[in-house]
Design an enzyme around this catalytic site. Structure first.
Site, PDB file in Angstrom:
ATOM      1  N   TYR A   1      22.500 -26.282   1.349  1.00 10.20           N
ATOM      2  CA  TYR A   1      22.717 -26.227  -0.098  1.00 10.20           C
ATOM      3  C   TYR A   1      21.814 -25.122  -0.630  1.00 10.20           C
ATOM      4  CZ  TYR A   1      25.053 -30.813  -0.159  1.00 10.20           C
ATOM      5  OH  TYR A   1      25.922 -31.850   0.023  1.00 10.20           O
TER       6      TYR A   1
ATOM      7  N   HIS B   1      34.700 -32.166   0.815  1.00 10.45           N
ATOM      8  CA  HIS B   1      33.425 -32.904   0.767  1.00 10.45           C
ATOM      9  C   HIS B   1      33.651 -34.394   0.995  1.00 10.45           C
ATOM     10  CE1 HIS B   1      29.175 -31.887  -0.444  1.00 10.45           C
ATOM     11  NE2 HIS B   1      29.090 -33.193  -0.369  1.00 10.45           N
TER      12      HIS B   1
ATOM     13  N   ASP C   1      37.422 -30.465   8.074  1.00 11.51           N
ATOM     14  CA  ASP C   1      36.778 -31.779   8.094  1.00 11.51           C
ATOM     15  C   ASP C   1      37.467 -32.686   7.079  1.00 11.51           C
ATOM     16  OD1 ASP C   1      35.662 -31.577   5.499  1.00 11.51           O
ATOM     17  OD2 ASP C   1      33.699 -30.976   6.220  1.00 11.51           O
TER      18      ASP C   1
ATOM     19  N   THR D   1      27.526 -25.006   2.067  1.00 10.76           N
ATOM     20  CA  THR D   1      28.369 -25.865   1.233  1.00 10.76           C
ATOM     21  C   THR D   1      28.549 -25.223  -0.133  1.00 10.76           C
ATOM     22  OG1 THR D   1      27.728 -27.886   2.379  1.00 10.76           O
ATOM     23  CG2 THR D   1      28.569 -28.138   0.150  1.00 10.76           C
TER      24      THR D   1
ATOM     25  N   SER E   1      22.440 -31.882   8.204  1.00 16.33           N
ATOM     26  CA  SER E   1      22.438 -31.759   6.749  1.00 16.33           C
ATOM     27  C   SER E   1      21.094 -31.263   6.235  1.00 16.33           C
ATOM     28  CB  SER E   1      22.749 -33.121   6.114  1.00 16.33           C
ATOM     29  OG  SER E   1      22.554 -33.086   4.720  1.00 16.33           O
TER      30      SER E   1
ATOM     31  N   LYS F   1      31.826 -23.603   3.705  1.00 15.40           N
ATOM     32  CA  LYS F   1      32.329 -24.978   3.793  1.00 15.40           C
ATOM     33  C   LYS F   1      32.745 -25.484   2.409  1.00 15.40           C
ATOM     34  CE  LYS F   1      30.769 -29.623   5.204  1.00 15.40           C
ATOM     35  NZ  LYS F   1      30.938 -30.310   3.917  1.00 15.40           N
TER      36      LYS F   1
END
Length: 368
Positions: free
Chosen positions: A130, A255, A286, A156, A107, A231
């Site tokens: 991000y 998410h 996911d 993301t 992350s 994503k």
């Protein structure tokens, strides 16, 4: 710990061991948490059509992701601030992924830096990104990930603003003094305001650029040679645009149900995304994976692999690196068992005909 027989048992242990605000941060979803529950429940509405009398004495789980060979189609999703769960945090997770021969995604908001994670060994890792308001910072992060040997960017795209996570608002999670968002250390991103709505999560979201749009994928491609996974895709429309924009792959994700409540479970959205992709790029999934049977169902509906998130942080909290290793091994064993009992010797033999969903059951009603 030796008595644990499935992935979900780690959550109860983590709930006991972790401070309430930390457990809630990892476990909770947005608003009514309908999607959080649906991410799990939707799997239970997909049934198997097993084939029999197939020689399954040898089963091969290996696959390739973006050209990299891994031991199984089960990878680790990005989850923030893992040192809140265990002192070794992302370093323990990286070692567990390496031992399992699979991919870890780090992350942006990790409590260990890309360099620290890279120091655990030269394994296949992805970096979740991000896009922040300060694009110079973004470029720095991407370059650091490249230098540290990361192999892809998982961009993301479903967080232009933070979802309404009521548990976080109540708890106002803050980092202990001994922890930091290591990838942002030394960057001028303003101070964390402990009185803001949801503490740390709100602070991070405040740095994210809400103007992010499809043109920014081209910008990212101009600053990196790494493949970019998009994503947070849930629809046919966005799948087609992602392909046009040059995405190397798609991760069907909501998410972990932490953004917009009442979106479909990812397993429900998966097939339309796969059909829209038309085999041009791989589609991953996911959110909600807790069993090897879940993995099989995702593969049968066209996923090229899955990423797991909460099982990693819960097992990390319960038993550190050993916990994450065991989670990966249990999921692997369950997938192998499901394949054997369904008559599949390799991932390529898992087909759409091995499952029946709510929307195609009439097709399989017996002819009298």
């Amino acid at each position: 710990m030796e008595m644990i027989t499935n992935v979900t048992e780690y959550e109860a242990i983590a709930k006991e061991k972790l401070p309430k605000m930390v457990y809630d941060y990892y476990a909770s979803g947005a608003e009514d948490q309908w999607t959080l529950n649906e991410n799990r429940n939707a799997f239970s509405r997909i049934l198997f059509r097993p084939r029999i009398l197939v020689d399954v004495s040898k089963i091969d789980l290996t696959t390739t992701v973006l050209g990299f060979k891994i031991s199984m189609p089960i990878m680790i999703a990005p989850t923030a601030m893992q040192k809140l769960a265990h002192p070794e945090g992302e370093l323990a997770t990286a070692r567990a992924a390496s031992a399992a021969g699979t991919i870890m995604t780090l992350s942006s908001c990790a409590s260990s830096s890309v360099e620290e994670v890279a120091s655990t060994g030269s394994d296949i890792r992805f970096f979740q990104l991000y896009v922040l308001k300060d694009r110079n910072v973004v470029a720095q992060l991407v370059r650091r990930a490249e230098r540290a040997g990361f192999k892809a960017i998982a961009l993301t795209v479903d967080t232009p603003i933070l979802g309404h996570r009521e548990a976080d608002i109540k708890n106002r999670l803050t980092l202990p003094l001994n922890l930091a968002l290591k990838n942002f250390e030394g960057l001028d991103l303003g101070k964390l305001d402990k009185t803001s709505d949801s503490g740390l999560a709100s602070y991070v979201a405040g740095q994210i650029d809400p103007s992010l749009n499809w043109k920014d994928i081209k910008w990212l491609q101009s600053i990196t040679s790494l493949p970019i996974l998009v994503k947070g895709v849930l629809t046919v429309e966005d799948t087609r645009i992602a392909i046009q924009a040059g995405a190397a792959g798609i991760i069907v994700s909501n998410h972990g149900a932490r953004q917009l409540d009442y979106v479909p479970a990812t397993i429900m959205a998966l097939e339309e995304v796969v059909k829209a992709a038309q085999g041009k790029i791989p589609v991953f999934l996911d959110s909600g994976i807790r069993r090897g049977t879940d993995v099989f169902k995702a593969l049968a509906l066209g996923a090229a692999g899955v990423f797991i998130g909460r099982p990693v942080v819960f097992s990390l909290a319960a038993d550190g690196e050993a916990g994450v290793r065991k989670v990966l091994q249990m999921l692997r064993d369950e997938l192998e068992l499901t394949m054997a009992l369904s008559g599949c010797r390799s991932l390529k033999e898992i087909t759409r005909d091995h499952v029946v969903t709510e929307w195609d059951r009439p097709k399989f009603s017996p002819k009298l």
